[in-house]
Design a protein around this motif. Structure first.
Motif, PDB file in Angstrom:
ATOM      1  N   SER A  36       0.761  -1.399  -0.395  1.00 58.20           N
ATOM      2  CA  SER A  36       0.107  -0.508  -0.536  1.00 58.20           C
ATOM      3  C   SER A  36       0.814   1.353  -0.062  1.00 58.20           C
ATOM      4  CB  SER A  36      -0.900   0.530   1.234  1.00 58.20           C
ATOM      5  OG  SER A  36      -0.423   0.540   2.453  1.00 58.20           O
ATOM      6  N   SER A  37       0.632   2.239  -0.577  1.00 54.88           N
ATOM      7  CA  SER A  37       1.014   3.614  -0.274  1.00 54.88           C
ATOM      8  C   SER A  37       1.495   3.532  -1.364  1.00 54.88           C
ATOM      9  CB  SER A  37       0.904   4.011   1.610  1.00 54.88           C
ATOM     10  OG  SER A  37       1.796   5.273   1.432  1.00 54.88           O
ATOM     11  N   GLN A  38       2.937   3.335  -0.828  1.00 58.21           N
ATOM     12  CA  GLN A  38       4.300   3.485  -1.882  1.00 58.21           C
ATOM     13  C   GLN A  38       5.578   2.496  -1.947  1.00 58.21           C
ATOM     14  OE1 GLN A  38       6.307   6.569  -0.203  1.00 58.21           O
ATOM     15  NE2 GLN A  38       7.073   5.071   1.583  1.00 58.21           N
ATOM     16  N   THR A 268      -4.551  -3.546   4.443  1.00 54.72           N
ATOM     17  CA  THR A 268      -3.719  -2.976   4.855  1.00 54.72           C
ATOM     18  C   THR A 268      -3.286  -3.049   6.316  1.00 54.72           C
ATOM     19  OG1 THR A 268      -5.019  -1.720   3.690  1.00 54.72           O
ATOM     20  CG2 THR A 268      -3.199  -0.448   4.353  1.00 54.72           C
ATOM     21  N   PHE A 269      -3.735  -4.066   7.445  1.00 56.59           N
ATOM     22  CA  PHE A 269      -3.179  -4.017   8.703  1.00 56.59           C
ATOM     23  C   PHE A 269      -3.558  -4.893   9.497  1.00 56.59           C
ATOM     24  CE2 PHE A 269      -4.810   0.711   7.791  1.00 56.59           C
ATOM     25  CZ  PHE A 269      -3.012   2.037   8.411  1.00 56.59           C
ATOM     26  N   GLU A 270      -2.610  -5.074  10.258  1.00 60.21           N
ATOM     27  CA  GLU A 270      -2.941  -6.288  11.325  1.00 60.21           C
ATOM     28  C   GLU A 270      -4.197  -6.861  12.297  1.00 60.21           C
ATOM     29  OE1 GLU A 270      -0.058  -6.260  14.417  1.00 60.21           O
ATOM     30  OE2 GLU A 270       1.164  -4.934  12.450  1.00 60.21           O
ATOM     31  N   ASP A 271      -4.277  -7.077  12.613  1.00 62.43           N
ATOM     32  CA  ASP A 271      -5.418  -6.907  13.902  1.00 62.43           C
ATOM     33  C   ASP A 271      -5.591  -6.397  14.805  1.00 62.43           C
ATOM     34  OD1 ASP A 271      -6.278  -8.835  11.785  1.00 62.43           O
ATOM     35  OD2 ASP A 271      -5.968 -10.852  13.291  1.00 62.43           O
ATOM     36  N   GLY A 272      -4.418  -5.562  15.143  1.00 64.22           N
ATOM     37  CA  GLY A 272      -4.173  -5.262  16.531  1.00 64.22           C
ATOM     38  C   GLY A 272      -4.094  -3.470  16.730  1.00 64.22           C
ATOM     39  N   MET A 273      -4.352  -3.632  15.222  1.00 64.97           N
ATOM     40  CA  MET A 273      -4.336  -2.307  14.399  1.00 64.97           C
ATOM     41  C   MET A 273      -5.683  -1.626  13.714  1.00 64.97           C
ATOM     42  SD  MET A 273      -0.767  -1.368  12.454  1.00 64.97           S
ATOM     43  CE  MET A 273      -1.087   0.816  12.925  1.00 64.97           C
ATOM     44  N   LEU A 274      -7.039  -2.247  14.487  1.00 69.19           N
ATOM     45  CA  LEU A 274      -8.032  -1.273  14.412  1.00 69.19           C
ATOM     46  C   LEU A 274      -8.630  -0.083  14.184  1.00 69.19           C
ATOM     47  CD1 LEU A 274     -10.534  -2.021  13.713  1.00 69.19           C
ATOM     48  CD2 LEU A 274     -11.453  -3.250  15.686  1.00 69.19           C
ATOM     49  N   THR A 300      -9.936 -16.395  -0.437  1.00 71.59           N
ATOM     50  CA  THR A 300     -10.219 -15.325   0.512  1.00 71.59           C
ATOM     51  C   THR A 300      -8.469 -14.798  -0.153  1.00 71.59           C
ATOM     52  OG1 THR A 300     -11.447 -14.976   1.744  1.00 71.59           O
ATOM     53  CG2 THR A 300     -10.062 -13.596   1.033  1.00 71.59           C
ATOM     54  N   ILE A 301      -8.067 -14.019  -0.940  1.00 65.76           N
ATOM     55  CA  ILE A 301      -6.724 -13.695  -1.617  1.00 65.76           C
ATOM     56  C   ILE A 301      -6.416 -12.277  -0.411  1.00 65.76           C
ATOM     57  CG2 ILE A 301      -5.241 -13.298  -3.161  1.00 65.76           C
ATOM     58  CD1 ILE A 301      -6.621 -15.125  -4.908  1.00 65.76           C
ATOM     59  N   LEU A 302      -5.446 -12.495   0.446  1.00 68.12           N
ATOM     60  CA  LEU A 302      -5.164 -10.696   0.635  1.00 68.12           C
ATOM     61  C   LEU A 302      -4.285 -10.327   0.209  1.00 68.12           C
ATOM     62  CD1 LEU A 302      -4.737 -12.297   3.995  1.00 68.12           C
ATOM     63  CD2 LEU A 302      -7.525 -11.560   3.295  1.00 68.12           C
ATOM     64  N   THR A 303      -4.585  -8.666   0.079  1.00 69.38           N
ATOM     65  CA  THR A 303      -3.520  -7.770  -0.663  1.00 69.38           C
ATOM     66  C   THR A 303      -3.591  -6.975  -0.871  1.00 69.38           C
ATOM     67  OG1 THR A 303      -2.475  -6.923  -2.977  1.00 69.38           O
ATOM     68  CG2 THR A 303      -5.585  -7.312  -2.319  1.00 69.38           C
ATOM     69  N   HIS A 304      -2.503  -5.845  -0.767  1.00 63.88           N
ATOM     70  CA  HIS A 304      -2.817  -4.362  -0.567  1.00 63.88           C
ATOM     71  C   HIS A 304      -2.063  -4.092   1.378  1.00 63.88           C
ATOM     72  CE1 HIS A 304      -3.942  -0.081   0.410  1.00 63.88           C
ATOM     73  NE2 HIS A 304      -4.223   0.012  -0.519  1.00 63.88           N
ATOM     74  N   PHE A 305      -1.066  -4.183   1.894  1.00 64.78           N
ATOM     75  CA  PHE A 305      -0.823  -5.024   3.136  1.00 64.78           C
ATOM     76  C   PHE A 305       0.438  -3.947   3.201  1.00 64.78           C
ATOM     77  CE2 PHE A 305      -0.405  -9.181   1.347  1.00 64.78           C
ATOM     78  CZ  PHE A 305      -1.309  -9.473   2.418  1.00 64.78           C
ATOM     79  N   SER A 306       0.075  -2.619   4.174  1.00 64.75           N
ATOM     80  CA  SER A 306       0.810  -1.701   5.047  1.00 64.75           C
ATOM     81  C   SER A 306       2.395  -2.651   4.637  1.00 64.75           C
ATOM     82  CB  SER A 306       0.806  -1.524   6.000  1.00 64.75           C
ATOM     83  OG  SER A 306       1.911  -0.476   6.802  1.00 64.75           O
ATOM     84  N   GLN A 307       3.144  -1.286   4.315  1.00 58.98           N
ATOM     85  CA  GLN A 307       4.849  -1.856   4.000  1.00 58.98           C
ATOM     86  C   GLN A 307       5.384  -1.278   5.358  1.00 58.98           C
ATOM     87  OE1 GLN A 307       5.286  -1.511   1.260  1.00 58.98           O
ATOM     88  NE2 GLN A 307       4.764  -1.230  -0.137  1.00 58.98           N
ATOM     89  N   ARG A 308       4.189  -1.237   6.152  1.00 60.81           N
ATOM     90  CA  ARG A 308       5.614  -1.310   7.285  1.00 60.81           C
ATOM     91  C   ARG A 308       5.954  -2.860   7.931  1.00 60.81           C
ATOM     92  NH1 ARG A 308       0.777   0.092   9.094  1.00 60.81           N
ATOM     93  NH2 ARG A 308       1.681   2.225  10.722  1.00 60.81           N
TER      94      ARG A 308
END
Length: 316
Positions: A36-38, A268-274, A300-308
């Motif tokens: 995501s983002s950049q 985009t975010f892990e579960d702890g970053m709701l 279900t295919i996951l994508t757009h993960f935070s670059q962190r």
């Protein structure tokens, strides 16, 4: 960058009917960017290439570096072939990480097909994309035709189909009321007619955009292949792929995903970053998985993960 062949997991005893007798030449999903983002060292930003092989190819979102990712995946000549056989490009929303690679892809296609009879390439996107593309086309022609996502919703397709039928004398919700409206309406109908022809040539039953919860004019999309005949002559449904774009969990996405073969959902975010996900109108990993479960999708295919998350996102 990852490739997902339509014949994956064929050993699964609970295959949906649309995967019966599936072959390597039916469809392949290539995730050109899952960040995501950049761009980062390990993940490029969002883009998804669907190869229909002899029936063409599709591109969903086109962040910066998409063309480079195509060349890494297919080689230079292979990337040229991939771009030449594009049927359309679909853009989910106006954020730069989803569309800033678009001009490079369009310009390459124009150059590769110079002197070859062809139609302009349909680009389906939010209304704000028109400003960007019109400004760029003052520099060079991109040989494309823009169609607003609003004109590819289920309601818009119903209106278009009814206007092409015997009852086209009836007024539609967008019936023109003056000469300027008439000109715009005719242009929208011409673009929709071209897009409908493109879908037929790609052997697609439908491509339907739907609203999601992110920024203004953010959309997800559902695409479904035409029905086909299996080895014993039985008519079976085509595969269905749904792409969420960027979104919070929403009922529109779940409804559009019902019966889908694959749901490609941003996480985009892990579960702890709701709280962060809510603030930025994105989804967490568990929310994306729950959306797929609620819709009853096959995978279900996951994508757009935070670059962190440099390489592998965190999972509970």
């Amino acid at each position: 960058m990852q490739s997902l062949n339509s014949s994956m997991d064929l050993s699964d005893c609970m295959l949906p009917g649309c995967l019966e007798d599936i072959t390597r030449e039916d469809m392949e999903i290539v995730l050109l960017g899952t960040g995501s983002s950049q761009p980062s060292k390990y993940r490029n930003v969002t883009s998804m290439y669907i190869d229909l092989f002899s029936k063409g190819s599709l591109l969903f979102d086109c962040g910066e570096g998409t063309l480079g990712q195509l060349k890494r995946r297919f080689g230079v000549e292979g990337a040229d072939d991939a771009v030449k056989k594009l049927r359309f490009i679909w853009i989910s929303h106006i954020h730069a990480d989803h569309h800033s690679g678009l001009a490079r892809v369009l310009a390459l296609r124009r150059d590769l097909l110079k002197g070859v009879p062809r139609e302009q390439l349909p680009v389906v996107g939010p209304s704000q994309l028109k400003v960007f593309l019109e400004a760029y086309q003052k520099l060079e022609d991109l040989d494309m035709q823009l169609l607003d996502c609003r004109h590819t919703t289920e309601a818009a397709w119903d209106t278009f189909e009814s206007s092409c039928g015997p009852s086209d004398s009836q007024s539609s919700p967008i019936s023109p009321t003056n000469s300027e409206d008439t000109r715009i309406s005719k242009k929208c109908d011409a673009n929709a007619t071209l897009f409908a022809t493109v879908l037929h040539d790609a052997d697609l039953e439908s491509v339907v955009s739907f609203r999601v919860v992110h920024c203004p004019s953010a959309f997800g999309v559902s695409q479904e292949a035409s029905k086909r005949t299996n080895r014993v002559g039985k008519l079976i449904p085509g595969w269905k792929v749904v792409y969420s774009g960027d979104t919070r969990p929403c009922k529109e996405l779940v409804e559009a995903s019902r019966g889908a073969t694959y749901l490609i959902h941003e996480a985009t975010f892990e579960d702890g970053m709701l709280d962060e996900a809510i603030a930025k109108n994105q989804s967490t990993t568990i929310e994306a998985i729950e959306a797929g479960n609620a819709a009853g999708v096959y995978r279900t295919i996951l994508t757009h993960f935070s670059q962190r998350y440099a390489k592998i996102p965190l999972f509970d």
